[in-house]
Design a protein around this motif. Structure first.
Motif, PDB file in Angstrom:
ATOM      1  N   LYS A 111     -67.222 -71.476 -13.285  1.00 16.69           N
ATOM      2  CA  LYS A 111     -66.460 -72.723 -13.390  1.00 16.69           C
ATOM      3  C   LYS A 111     -66.369 -73.427 -12.038  1.00 16.69           C
ATOM      4  N   VAL A 112     -66.061 -72.662 -10.998  1.00 12.70           N
ATOM      5  CA  VAL A 112     -65.946 -73.226  -9.651  1.00 12.70           C
ATOM      6  C   VAL A 112     -67.304 -73.735  -9.165  1.00 12.70           C
ATOM      7  N   SER A 113     -68.369 -72.986  -9.457  1.00 15.08           N
ATOM      8  CA  SER A 113     -69.712 -73.397  -9.044  1.00 15.08           C
ATOM      9  C   SER A 113     -70.115 -74.703  -9.723  1.00 15.08           C
ATOM     10  N   ARG A 114     -69.827 -74.808 -11.004  1.00 13.94           N
ATOM     11  CA  ARG A 114     -70.157 -76.028 -11.745  1.00 13.94           C
ATOM     12  C   ARG A 114     -69.438 -77.235 -11.147  1.00 13.94           C
ATOM     13  N   LYS A 115     -68.142 -77.072 -10.892  1.00 15.78           N
ATOM     14  CA  LYS A 115     -67.356 -78.181 -10.343  1.00 15.78           C
ATOM     15  C   LYS A 115     -67.802 -78.528  -8.922  1.00 15.78           C
ATOM     16  N   GLY A 116     -68.040 -77.488  -8.106  1.00 13.33           N
ATOM     17  CA  GLY A 116     -68.473 -77.733  -6.735  1.00 13.33           C
ATOM     18  C   GLY A 116     -69.816 -78.447  -6.686  1.00 13.33           C
ATOM     19  N   PHE A 117     -70.723 -78.031  -7.551  1.00 12.98           N
ATOM     20  CA  PHE A 117     -72.039 -78.664  -7.630  1.00 12.98           C
ATOM     21  C   PHE A 117     -71.896 -80.127  -8.039  1.00 12.98           C
ATOM     22  N   HIS A 118     -71.079 -80.368  -9.059  1.00  8.54           N
ATOM     23  CA  HIS A 118     -70.875 -81.732  -9.551  1.00  8.54           C
ATOM     24  C   HIS A 118     -70.270 -82.625  -8.467  1.00  8.54           C
ATOM     25  N   ASP A 119     -69.223 -82.144  -7.815  1.00  2.00           N
ATOM     26  CA  ASP A 119     -68.558 -82.946  -6.779  1.00  2.00           C
ATOM     27  C   ASP A 119     -69.501 -83.264  -5.623  1.00  2.00           C
ATOM     28  N   MET A 120     -70.293 -82.287  -5.216  1.00  2.00           N
ATOM     29  CA  MET A 120     -71.217 -82.498  -4.101  1.00  2.00           C
ATOM     30  C   MET A 120     -72.279 -83.542  -4.453  1.00  2.00           C
ATOM     31  N   PHE A 121     -72.812 -83.488  -5.670  1.00  2.00           N
ATOM     32  CA  PHE A 121     -73.856 -84.432  -6.067  1.00  2.00           C
ATOM     33  C   PHE A 121     -73.289 -85.832  -6.311  1.00  2.00           C
ATOM     34  N   VAL A 122     -72.041 -85.904  -6.746  1.00  2.00           N
ATOM     35  CA  VAL A 122     -71.408 -87.217  -6.896  1.00  2.00           C
ATOM     36  C   VAL A 122     -71.276 -87.879  -5.530  1.00  2.00           C
ATOM     37  N   ARG A 123     -70.839 -87.108  -4.546  1.00  2.00           N
ATOM     38  CA  ARG A 123     -70.693 -87.655  -3.188  1.00  2.00           C
ATOM     39  C   ARG A 123     -72.047 -88.037  -2.590  1.00  2.00           C
ATOM     40  N   THR A 124     -73.071 -87.251  -2.910  1.00  2.00           N
ATOM     41  CA  THR A 124     -74.386 -87.472  -2.294  1.00  2.00           C
ATOM     42  C   THR A 124     -75.189 -88.562  -2.993  1.00  2.00           C
ATOM     43  N   TYR A 125     -75.204 -88.539  -4.324  1.00  2.00           N
ATOM     44  CA  TYR A 125     -76.074 -89.461  -5.058  1.00  2.00           C
ATOM     45  C   TYR A 125     -75.317 -90.487  -5.895  1.00  2.00           C
ATOM     46  N   GLY A 126     -74.011 -90.318  -5.983  1.00  2.00           N
ATOM     47  CA  GLY A 126     -73.188 -91.318  -6.657  1.00  2.00           C
ATOM     48  C   GLY A 126     -73.568 -91.566  -8.099  1.00  2.00           C
ATOM     49  N   GLN A 127     -73.695 -92.851  -8.439  1.00  2.00           N
ATOM     50  CA  GLN A 127     -73.940 -93.253  -9.820  1.00  2.00           C
ATOM     51  C   GLN A 127     -75.274 -92.741 -10.341  1.00  2.00           C
ATOM     52  N   LEU A 128     -76.248 -92.646  -9.456  1.00  2.00           N
ATOM     53  CA  LEU A 128     -77.562 -92.156  -9.872  1.00  2.00           C
ATOM     54  C   LEU A 128     -77.461 -90.752 -10.466  1.00  2.00           C
ATOM     55  N   TYR A 129     -76.639 -89.917  -9.837  1.00  2.00           N
ATOM     56  CA  TYR A 129     -76.435 -88.564 -10.368  1.00  2.00           C
ATOM     57  C   TYR A 129     -75.586 -88.598 -11.633  1.00  2.00           C
ATOM     58  N   GLU A 130     -74.507 -89.359 -11.609  1.00  2.00           N
ATOM     59  CA  GLU A 130     -73.589 -89.378 -12.751  1.00  2.00           C
ATOM     60  C   GLU A 130     -74.284 -89.817 -14.032  1.00  2.00           C
ATOM     61  N   GLN A 131     -75.250 -90.718 -13.906  1.00  2.00           N
ATOM     62  CA  GLN A 131     -75.981 -91.179 -15.084  1.00  2.00           C
ATOM     63  C   GLN A 131     -76.862 -90.076 -15.681  1.00  2.00           C
ATOM     64  N   ASN A 132     -77.192 -89.102 -14.871  1.00  2.00           N
ATOM     65  CA  ASN A 132     -78.083 -88.025 -15.326  1.00  2.00           C
ATOM     66  C   ASN A 132     -77.448 -86.637 -15.181  1.00  2.00           C
ATOM     67  N   SER A 133     -76.140 -86.618 -15.050  1.00  2.00           N
ATOM     68  CA  SER A 133     -75.446 -85.343 -14.820  1.00  2.00           C
ATOM     69  C   SER A 133     -75.565 -84.390 -16.006  1.00  2.00           C
ATOM     70  N   TYR A 134     -75.884 -84.927 -17.191  1.00  2.00           N
ATOM     71  CA  TYR A 134     -76.006 -84.070 -18.373  1.00  2.00           C
ATOM     72  C   TYR A 134     -77.100 -83.016 -18.189  1.00  2.00           C
ATOM     73  N   LEU A 135     -78.118 -83.343 -17.374  1.00  2.00           N
ATOM     74  CA  LEU A 135     -79.180 -82.366 -17.122  1.00  2.00           C
ATOM     75  C   LEU A 135     -78.620 -81.116 -16.446  1.00  2.00           C
ATOM     76  N   PHE A 136     -77.745 -81.332 -15.483  1.00  2.00           N
ATOM     77  CA  PHE A 136     -77.167 -80.216 -14.729  1.00  2.00           C
ATOM     78  C   PHE A 136     -76.096 -79.492 -15.546  1.00  2.00           C
ATOM     79  N   SER A 137     -75.349 -80.262 -16.337  1.00  2.00           N
ATOM     80  CA  SER A 137     -74.353 -79.635 -17.213  1.00  2.00           C
ATOM     81  C   SER A 137     -75.036 -78.712 -18.215  1.00  2.00           C
TER      82      SER A 137
END
Length: 243
Positions: A111-137
């Motif tokens: 759970k912590v790894s999933r959240k940490g990964f998500h938060d880091m990619f949001v900060r790094t890639y922003g909307q570009l990541y959020e639009q495709n975050s389902y791949l990582f989920s």
């Protein structure tokens, strides 16, 4: 186990019976020992009798009766069962506690790894990541499903993740063009030759398999150990052992 029940009766009574048989003394010593076990000393005959009809006590002259045999046998069985269940019960509790703690720890780690990964990619890639975050989920869902059920081929799941990721990145980096599904499938099929991520996929797949297979094997071993101990508690002694 055979020694524990029958011998606990035989040793105590046999010595007393031999004393009685050889010295022809009354059964007062046996009465005292019998009463010390919490039984009514009126069960003990006042003088030695023939033990030809007995199953456990000495069959010569003895201060033991069938009723005494039954009570002592029942008492010994109860003490044996209590000791067995107490000892094995403690072991079962240890397995249950460790299984629960490790499972809880690893689920929280995921759970912590999933959240940490998500938060880091949001900060790094922003909307570009959020639009495709389902791949990582989806990738984390596969990892969690493998841990819980084992019903996922980790290598296939991770390979599929990188192929889909590559296809999505190809579209994003070439957003000025439109590609049909057939073309994108062709691009994905060339991934092994093009190696857009270098050796990262292979190394990551090896590390994930090593970690998750070992983890799941460990928690399954704890669970099986608990079940084995529980089964042992339900197995009673054989009739011969209970004699």
């Amino acid at each position: 186990m055979r020694w524990t029940i029958s011998s606990s009766i035989n040793i105590a009574l046999l010595l007393l019976e031999m004393t009685v048989a050889k010295s022809s003394l009354p059964c007062s010593n046996v009465k005292f020992a019998y009463k010390g076990k919490g039984f009514d000393d009126d069960d003990v005959p006042s003088a030695a009798i023939s033990g030809e009809h007995l199953r456990i006590c000495e069959r010569g002259l003895t201060c033991c009766t069938e009723e005494m045999e039954h009570k002592l046998s029942t008492h010994s069985r109860a003490e044996f069962d209590k000791l067995l269940h107490t000892t094995i019960g403690e072991l079962k509790d240890i397995f249950e506690t460790h299984t629960h703690r490790f499972d809880e720890f690893f689920r929280e780690l995921l759970k912590v790894s999933r959240k940490g990964f998500h938060d880091m990619f949001v900060r790094t890639y922003g909307q570009l990541y959020e639009q495709n975050s389902y791949l990582f989920s989806s990738m984390f869902d596969d990892l969690e499903k493998y841990y819980i059920t084992g019903g996922v081929d980790l290598e296939d799941a991770m390979d599929d993740f990188f192929h889909r990721l590559y296809g999505k990145m190809f579209q994003v980096l070439n957003s000025q063009h439109r590609f049909d599904n057939r073309y994108l499938e062709c691009v994905s099929e060339q991934m092994s030759e093009l190696k857009p991520f270098g050796d990262v996929p292979n190394k990551l797949i090896i590390d994930i398999k090593r970690s998750f297979v070992a983890t799941r094997t460990f928690v399954q071993a704890l669970s099986v150990g608990k079940d084995v101990v529980k089964s042992i508690m339900e197995v009673g002694p054989t009739p011969e052992c209970s004699r």
